[in-house]
Design a protein around this motif. Sequence first.
Motif, PDB file in Angstrom:
ATOM      1  N   VAL A  13     -22.359 -19.756  10.475  1.00 21.84           N
ATOM      2  CA  VAL A  13     -21.554 -18.369  10.980  1.00 21.84           C
ATOM      3  C   VAL A  13     -22.374 -17.272  11.068  1.00 21.84           C
ATOM      4  N   ILE A  14     -23.282 -17.215  10.140  1.00 23.26           N
ATOM      5  CA  ILE A  14     -24.242 -16.203  10.000  1.00 23.26           C
ATOM      6  C   ILE A  14     -25.167 -16.309  11.553  1.00 23.26           C
ATOM      7  N   ILE A  58     -14.359  -7.169  17.770  1.00 25.96           N
ATOM      8  CA  ILE A  58     -13.697  -7.209  16.453  1.00 25.96           C
ATOM      9  C   ILE A  58     -12.933  -8.396  16.314  1.00 25.96           C
ATOM     10  N   PRO A  59     -12.017  -9.065  16.890  1.00 27.48           N
ATOM     11  CA  PRO A  59     -11.260 -10.128  16.632  1.00 27.48           C
ATOM     12  C   PRO A  59     -12.257 -11.309  16.634  1.00 27.48           C
ATOM     13  N   TYR A  65     -15.168 -14.329  10.171  1.00 27.25           N
ATOM     14  CA  TYR A  65     -14.860 -13.932   8.725  1.00 27.25           C
ATOM     15  C   TYR A  65     -13.844 -15.282   8.126  1.00 27.25           C
ATOM     16  N   GLN A  66     -12.896 -15.490   8.793  1.00 28.09           N
ATOM     17  CA  GLN A  66     -11.862 -16.533   8.713  1.00 28.09           C
ATOM     18  C   GLN A  66     -12.317 -17.702   8.419  1.00 28.09           C
TER      19      GLN A  66
END
Length: 67
Positions: A13-14, A58-59, A65-66
């Motif tokens: 994810v990172i 942003i989304p 994050y989710q």
Amino acid sequence: MKLGTTLFLKMAVILIGIPVLALCIFLVPGIANFATELYPDMAYLKYLVLIDLYASAIPFYFALYQA
């Protein structure tokens, strides 16, 4: 086993988020300036491009994050 899998997913994810952040920092202002050069009579176009491209990030980061 669980710790290794969780750590791998966090790193994935990172590693997905870092290039997008770099594009937002370095490429988006260049795109906005290019749009201003294409249409010099519409100077407000630069800010519209910046707002649109940053608003689309942003989304993306919310989904990361989710994840």
